[in-house]
Design a protein around this motif. Structure first.
Motif, PDB file in Angstrom:
ATOM      1  N   PHE A  15      50.143 -82.422 -64.736  1.00 20.60           N
ATOM      2  CA  PHE A  15      50.528 -81.304 -65.833  1.00 20.60           C
ATOM      3  C   PHE A  15      50.221 -80.066 -65.196  1.00 20.60           C
ATOM      4  CE2 PHE A  15      49.313 -84.992 -68.128  1.00 20.60           C
ATOM      5  CZ  PHE A  15      50.238 -84.942 -68.969  1.00 20.60           C
ATOM      6  N   GLU A  16      49.959 -79.779 -63.763  1.00 17.86           N
ATOM      7  CA  GLU A  16      50.012 -78.449 -63.193  1.00 17.86           C
ATOM      8  C   GLU A  16      50.285 -78.618 -61.685  1.00 17.86           C
ATOM      9  OE1 GLU A  16      45.535 -77.840 -63.260  1.00 17.86           O
ATOM     10  OE2 GLU A  16      45.416 -77.818 -65.304  1.00 17.86           O
ATOM     11  N   PRO A  17      51.721 -78.731 -61.768  1.00 16.32           N
ATOM     12  CA  PRO A  17      52.540 -78.930 -60.699  1.00 16.32           C
ATOM     13  C   PRO A  17      52.242 -77.681 -59.606  1.00 16.32           C
ATOM     14  CG  PRO A  17      53.926 -78.363 -62.381  1.00 16.32           C
ATOM     15  CD  PRO A  17      52.662 -78.428 -62.878  1.00 16.32           C
ATOM     16  N   ASN A  18      51.986 -76.416 -60.128  1.00 15.18           N
ATOM     17  CA  ASN A  18      51.812 -75.383 -58.915  1.00 15.18           C
ATOM     18  C   ASN A  18      50.499 -75.568 -58.539  1.00 15.18           C
ATOM     19  OD1 ASN A  18      54.344 -74.469 -59.686  1.00 15.18           O
ATOM     20  ND2 ASN A  18      53.427 -73.471 -61.744  1.00 15.18           N
ATOM     21  N   ASN A  19      49.666 -76.239 -58.584  1.00 10.78           N
ATOM     22  CA  ASN A  19      48.337 -76.282 -57.942  1.00 10.78           C
ATOM     23  C   ASN A  19      48.721 -76.581 -56.392  1.00 10.78           C
ATOM     24  OD1 ASN A  19      46.473 -75.807 -59.900  1.00 10.78           O
ATOM     25  ND2 ASN A  19      45.874 -77.853 -60.163  1.00 10.78           N
ATOM     26  N   ALA A  20      47.690 -76.159 -55.482  1.00  7.03           N
ATOM     27  CA  ALA A  20      48.102 -75.978 -54.316  1.00  7.03           C
ATOM     28  C   ALA A  20      47.132 -77.377 -53.804  1.00  7.03           C
ATOM     29  CB  ALA A  20      47.435 -74.828 -53.342  1.00  7.03           C
ATOM     30  N   SER A  21      47.848 -78.234 -52.717  1.00 10.52           N
ATOM     31  CA  SER A  21      47.478 -79.148 -52.334  1.00 10.52           C
ATOM     32  C   SER A  21      46.307 -78.755 -51.337  1.00 10.52           C
ATOM     33  CB  SER A  21      48.297 -80.202 -51.661  1.00 10.52           C
ATOM     34  OG  SER A  21      49.395 -80.480 -52.454  1.00 10.52           O
ATOM     35  N   HIS A  22      45.274 -79.712 -51.251  1.00  8.31           N
ATOM     36  CA  HIS A  22      44.152 -79.502 -50.184  1.00  8.31           C
ATOM     37  C   HIS A  22      43.683 -80.805 -49.699  1.00  8.31           C
ATOM     38  CE1 HIS A  22      42.063 -80.178 -54.040  1.00  8.31           C
ATOM     39  NE2 HIS A  22      40.957 -80.790 -53.256  1.00  8.31           N
ATOM     40  N   TYR A  23      43.103 -80.886 -48.504  1.00  5.44           N
ATOM     41  CA  TYR A  23      42.735 -82.169 -47.932  1.00  5.44           C
ATOM     42  C   TYR A  23      41.203 -82.276 -48.415  1.00  5.44           C
ATOM     43  CZ  TYR A  23      46.525 -82.166 -45.056  1.00  5.44           C
ATOM     44  OH  TYR A  23      48.061 -82.300 -44.560  1.00  5.44           O
ATOM     45  N   LYS A  24      41.064 -83.468 -48.534  1.00  4.99           N
ATOM     46  CA  LYS A  24      39.626 -84.242 -49.090  1.00  4.99           C
ATOM     47  C   LYS A  24      39.318 -85.333 -48.192  1.00  4.99           C
ATOM     48  CE  LYS A  24      40.837 -86.098 -53.235  1.00  4.99           C
ATOM     49  NZ  LYS A  24      40.699 -86.091 -54.727  1.00  4.99           N
ATOM     50  N   TYR A  25      37.940 -85.635 -48.085  1.00  2.84           N
ATOM     51  CA  TYR A  25      37.377 -87.203 -47.478  1.00  2.84           C
ATOM     52  C   TYR A  25      37.770 -88.022 -48.431  1.00  2.84           C
ATOM     53  CZ  TYR A  25      34.750 -88.759 -43.591  1.00  2.84           C
ATOM     54  OH  TYR A  25      34.250 -89.352 -42.466  1.00  2.84           O
ATOM     55  N   MET A  26      38.523 -89.312 -48.191  1.00  4.59           N
ATOM     56  CA  MET A  26      38.788 -90.340 -49.195  1.00  4.59           C
ATOM     57  C   MET A  26      38.436 -91.603 -48.584  1.00  4.59           C
ATOM     58  SD  MET A  26      40.098 -91.641 -51.740  1.00  4.59           S
ATOM     59  CE  MET A  26      40.887 -90.002 -52.591  1.00  4.59           C
ATOM     60  N   VAL A  27      37.548 -92.592 -49.261  1.00  7.40           N
ATOM     61  CA  VAL A  27      37.156 -93.744 -48.906  1.00  7.40           C
ATOM     62  C   VAL A  27      38.432 -94.689 -48.834  1.00  7.40           C
ATOM     63  CG1 VAL A  27      35.510 -95.655 -49.128  1.00  7.40           C
ATOM     64  CG2 VAL A  27      34.928 -93.490 -49.488  1.00  7.40           C
ATOM     65  N   MET A  28      38.643 -95.395 -47.881  1.00 11.17           N
ATOM     66  CA  MET A  28      39.702 -96.505 -47.734  1.00 11.17           C
ATOM     67  C   MET A  28      39.188 -97.941 -48.268  1.00 11.17           C
ATOM     68  SD  MET A  28      42.368 -94.452 -46.948  1.00 11.17           S
ATOM     69  CE  MET A  28      43.454 -95.556 -46.415  1.00 11.17           C
ATOM     70  N   ALA A  29      38.238 -98.288 -47.812  1.00  6.90           N
ATOM     71  CA  ALA A  29      37.692 -99.644 -47.900  1.00  6.90           C
ATOM     72  C   ALA A  29      36.249 -99.701 -47.821  1.00  6.90           C
ATOM     73  CB  ALA A  29      38.632-100.791 -47.218  1.00  6.90           C
ATOM     74  N   GLY A  30      35.487-100.843 -48.449  1.00  5.07           N
ATOM     75  CA  GLY A  30      34.184-101.013 -48.372  1.00  5.07           C
ATOM     76  C   GLY A  30      33.470-101.786 -49.317  1.00  5.07           C
ATOM     77  N   THR A  31      32.363-101.977 -49.279  1.00  2.48           N
ATOM     78  CA  THR A  31      31.668-102.776 -50.200  1.00  2.48           C
ATOM     79  C   THR A  31      31.268-102.018 -51.483  1.00  2.48           C
ATOM     80  OG1 THR A  31      29.553-102.393 -49.479  1.00  2.48           O
ATOM     81  CG2 THR A  31      30.486-104.076 -48.567  1.00  2.48           C
ATOM     82  N   PRO A  32      31.418-102.452 -52.634  1.00  2.00           N
ATOM     83  CA  PRO A  32      31.218-101.513 -53.919  1.00  2.00           C
ATOM     84  C   PRO A  32      29.791-100.979 -53.584  1.00  2.00           C
ATOM     85  CG  PRO A  32      31.875-103.818 -54.394  1.00  2.00           C
ATOM     86  CD  PRO A  32      31.661-103.798 -53.119  1.00  2.00           C
ATOM     87  N   GLU A  33      28.636-101.713 -53.178  1.00  2.15           N
ATOM     88  CA  GLU A  33      27.556-101.015 -53.070  1.00  2.15           C
ATOM     89  C   GLU A  33      27.698 -99.866 -51.924  1.00  2.15           C
ATOM     90  OE1 GLU A  33      27.238-105.184 -53.862  1.00  2.15           O
ATOM     91  OE2 GLU A  33      28.077-104.187 -52.433  1.00  2.15           O
ATOM     92  N   LYS A  34      28.186 -99.753 -50.974  1.00  5.62           N
ATOM     93  CA  LYS A  34      28.371 -98.787 -49.819  1.00  5.62           C
ATOM     94  C   LYS A  34      29.272 -97.780 -50.531  1.00  5.62           C
ATOM     95  CE  LYS A  34      25.765 -99.840 -46.396  1.00  5.62           C
ATOM     96  NZ  LYS A  34      24.898 -99.028 -45.935  1.00  5.62           N
ATOM     97  N   MET A  35      30.082 -97.928 -51.380  1.00  7.63           N
ATOM     98  CA  MET A  35      30.795 -96.879 -51.998  1.00  7.63           C
ATOM     99  C   MET A  35      30.067 -96.211 -52.981  1.00  7.63           C
ATOM    100  SD  MET A  35      33.897 -95.651 -52.582  1.00  7.63           S
ATOM    101  CE  MET A  35      34.939 -94.873 -53.654  1.00  7.63           C
TER     102      MET A  35
END
Length: 567
Positions: A15-35
Motif C-alpha cells: 500500500f506504500e509503493p514509493n517506500n525506499a527499499s533497504h537491506y536487513k538481516y534475514m534468517v533463512m533456516a534454523g530451529t524454532p528455539e534458535k529463531m
C-alpha cells in the motif's frame, strides 16, 4: 542448531509503493528455539509497535509461528529465556535484567499481533500468571521491572474485558441446514455498540452452536445441533445413532457436491458445516458405498431467477449493501485461519469457519451472476440484467470491494455467459468497453500483475480478492519445504520477502483491514415508496439468502437452451 542468515532485500508495503527499499538481516533456516532466541536478542530492544514500515521479522514470526511451534512450546521457551538467572548463575545483572525485559516486550507484541487468538488461549494465560508471579519476586531482587509489571497488567485488563464481553455474548446459534450461506439465529447487538465488540459478537466462535442436516443414501436425514468445532467422528456417531445405523467404524462423513463429486472428511476434521461448497450437503454412508450417493433435488439450485426482485434495487444500493456485508465477513476472519486452511485445520484442531463463510460468499456471488443470467429467458430483460450486473461490479470497485468485483466479473466471464452472443451484441458499446476494462483487471498473466498494481494505488480499508491471497499462501506452502536439511525450519518460506511468502500475504490482509470502513449510503430513489429501513432490510435479506446453481454443467445446459450453438 545454529540459524543460517542471509542479507535480503526488503520488499515495501504493497500500500506504500514509493517506500525506499533497504537491506536487513534475514534468517533463512534454523530451529524454532534458535529463531526465538535470535528475535529476543536482536529485535526486542528497539521494537516500535507503531512503525509499520520498519523491520517486520518479529511480526512475521508471530503471524506464522503456529506452523512450526506450538503455543505451549513457545511459552515454555520464553519462560526458559526469562529464567536465565536460574540456568546461568554467573551472568551479569544487566544481562539478566535485559533478558527478562525482552520476554515481557515479546508478550506485549504477541498480544498486539494475535489479538483475540492470544486473549482466548488458556496456555498463554497460565504462562502470563507465572511471569507476573516471577516479576513480583524479581522486583525485590533486582529493584526494577515496575514498567514491565504495568505492561502485563494492561494485557491482563484486556483479557478481563474480553472475558466479560464473551460472557455477555454467550453461545451464539447458527444455521447451516438451508440453501444459502451460514446464517445467524441469535440476535445481533445494536449498532451503537463499539465496532470491536460488535465484531466479536458477529464472528463465529468454536464454542458456538450450529444446526446442520446429515443425509443418508435414501435422502432421509437427521438434524444435529453441534458445536462449530465438533469433529467429523462425533458427527458420524451422533448421526448414525439418530438414523439407526450400525457398524459406525465402517461409516464415513462425506460432502456430496451438486455435481456428484464426493469429498470424504477425516474423522479429525472440524468445522464441517461451514466448510461445504455452496450447494454441498453432508451425507453419512458406508465407506464402500459412496458411489451410490445421489444428489438432492434442492442441490440443483433455483429454477426461476430473481431479476424481477432485483429491479427494485438500484445498482449502487446493491453494491453498497453487498460491500457492507462483505466487509463484516472479511473483518470477522482471523489471520491464523488462513494458515489453518492451507496447512490443514485438522493439524491444529482450530476452526476456519469465518474464512469458510467469506470464501463461500465469493463463490455465491460468482455463481449468482451466472445463475440469474441463464435463468432469464427474455432476451431484452437478459440484456438489462447484464447491464445492471456490470454496473454493480463498477460500484463495488468504487467501494474498494475487490472481492465482490472479481466475483461478478469472473461470473460474467464464465463460458455459460460469455457464449450468449445475442445478449452481448445488444449491449451498448460504452458498457461493452467498460466490461472489457474490468475483465482486463482479472487477467491472471504475470501473476495477476494488473490486479496487484491496482491494489497498490488504493488506500485501506478495502476488501481484497481473497482467492488470490489464499492462492499466494498455498503456492508458498506447496512450492517450498517447511523443513530443510537436518530438520531445520525453512523460515524463508514463512517470513521471506519473495513474492508469495506467507507472512507477507498475511501482512497484506492486516493492512486491508486497517481503519474503519466508511461508506456514504446512496440516496434513496424518490419512486421507492418503502421506508429506508424496510428497503435496506429487504436488500440485506436478499444478499444473505442468495440461491444459486453451482453445477457448471447445468449452467452450460441452461445457456445453450437460451441461445443455441451456431453451426
Amino acid at each position: 542448531m545454529a540459524t543460517t542468515h542471509n542479507h535480503t532485500n526488503h520488499i515495501s508495503n504493497p500500500f506504500e509503493p514509493n517506500n525506499a527499499s533497504h537491506y536487513k538481516y534475514m534468517v533463512m533456516a534454523g530451529t524454532p528455539e534458535k529463531m526465538l532466541e535470535h528475535l529476543l536478542e536482536t529485535r526486542l530492544d528497539t521494537i516500535n509497535l507503531d512503525d509499520r514500515n520498519g523491520d517486520t521479522l518479529l511480526q512475521d514470526f508471530l503471524l506464522t509461528f503456529p506452523v512450526f511451534i506450538s503455543w505451549k512450546h513457545l511459552c515454555n521457551q520464553l519462560m526458559r529465556y526469562y529464567r536465565i538467572d536460574e540456568l546461568h548463575q554467573r551472568q551479569e545483572k544487566e544481562f539478566i535484567v535485559a533478558n527478562k525485559r525482552r520476554v515481557v516486550r515479546f508478550m506485549h507484541y504477541w498480544f498486539t499481533i494475535a489479538g483475540e487468538a492470544f486473549l482466548k488461549n488458556k496456555i498463554v494465560w497460565t504462562f502470563i500468571e507465572d511471569i507476573v508471579e516471577a516479576l513480583q519476586k524479581d522486583i525485590n531482587k533486582y529493584k526494577t521491572f515496575e514498567d514491565e509489571l504495568l505492561t502485563l497488567k494492561t494485557i491482563t485488563e484486556a483479557k478481563t474485558i474480553y472475558e466479560l464481553e464473551m460472557d455477555m455474548r454467550g453461545i451464539q446459534k447458527w444455521k447451516a441446514d438451508n440453501p444459502g450461506s451460514v446464517r445467524r439465529m441469535s440476535t445481533a447487538p445494536e449498532v451503537n455498540y463499539t465496532n470491536d465488540y460488535r465484531n466479536k459478537w458477529l464472528s463465529i466462535k468454536e464454542s458456538d452452536e450450529i444446526i446442520c442436516k446429515v443425509f443418508c443414501a435414501d435422502h432421509t436425514y437427521t438434524t444435529l445441533k453441534i458445536n462449530v468445532d465438533t469433529k467429523a467422528e462425533v458427527i458420524k456417531t451422533q448421526a448414525a445413532d439418530k438414523l439407526g445405523m450400525d457398524k459406525v467404524n465402517e461409516l464415513v462423513i462425506v460432502e456430496l457436491k451438486s455435481n456428484t463429486e464426493r469429498l470424504p472428511f477425516r474423522d479429525t476434521e472440524i468445522s464441517i458445516p461451514t466448510a461445504l461448497t455452496v450447494n454441498g450437503r453432508i451425507f453419512i454412508a458406508h465407506a464402500d458405498h459412496l458411489d451410490a450417493l445421489t444428489t438432492l433435488t434442492e442441490q440443483d439450485g433455483p429454477t426461476k431467477g430473481s431479476a424481477q426482485q432485483l429491479e427494485e434495487f438500484s445498482s449502487q444500493d446493491f453494491a453498497y449493501h453487498l460491500t457492507l456485508h462483505g466487509w463484516q465477513l472479511f473483518h470477522n476472519l482471523h489471520d491464523y485461519e488462513l494458515i489453518y486452511h492451507v496447512f490443514g485445520r485438522h493439524n491444529f484442531n482450530e476452526i476456519t469457519a469465518n474464512l469458510d463463510v467469506f470464501l463461500r460468499h465469493f463463490n455465491e456471488i460468482q455463481y449468482w451472476t451466472v445463475t440469474e443470467l441463464v435463468l432469464e429467458k427474455s432476451l431484452s430483460r437478459r440484456v438489462q440484467l447484464l447491464r445492471k450486473l456490470i454496473k454493480i461490479a463498477g460500484h463495488c470497485k468504487d467501494y474498494q470491494n475487490l472481492n465482490a468485483f472479481f466475483a461478478i466479473i469472473m461470473g460474467l466471464s464464465n463460458v455459460a455467459v460469455s457464449r450468449l452472443s445475442q445478449t452481448w451484441e445488444r449491449l451498448p458499446n460504452k458498457i461493452k468497453r467498460t466490461f472489457s476494462q474490468y475483465e482486463s483487471l482479472i487477467d491472471p498473466s504475470r501473476n495477476h500483475r494488473r490486479y496487484r498494481i491496482m491494489v497498490q494505488k488504493m488506500s485501506p480499508p478495502l476488501i481484497p480478492f481473497m482467492p488470490l491471497l489464499l492462492k499466494d499462501i498455498t503456492f508458498a506452502h506447496e512450492g517450498n519445504k517447511t523443513y530443510v536439511e537436518q530438520g531445520l525450519v525453512n523460515f524463508e518460506k514463512m517470513v521471506g520477502n519473495g513474492a508469495h511468502m506467507i507472512a507477507q500475504t498475511l501482512r497484506t490482509i492486516r493492512e486491508c483491514k486497517s481503519g474503519a470502513i466508511s461508506l456514504e449510503p446512496p440516496s434513496q430513489s424518490s419512486s421507492n415508496q418503502k421506508s429506508k429501513s424496510t428497503f435496506s432490510q429487504q436488500l440485506q435479506q436478499y444478499i444473505q439468502e442468495i440461491k444459486v446453481i453451482d453445477n457448471l454443467r447445468r449452467l452450460t445446459q441452461l445457456s445453450h437452451s437460451l441461445e443455441h450453438r451456431k453451426l
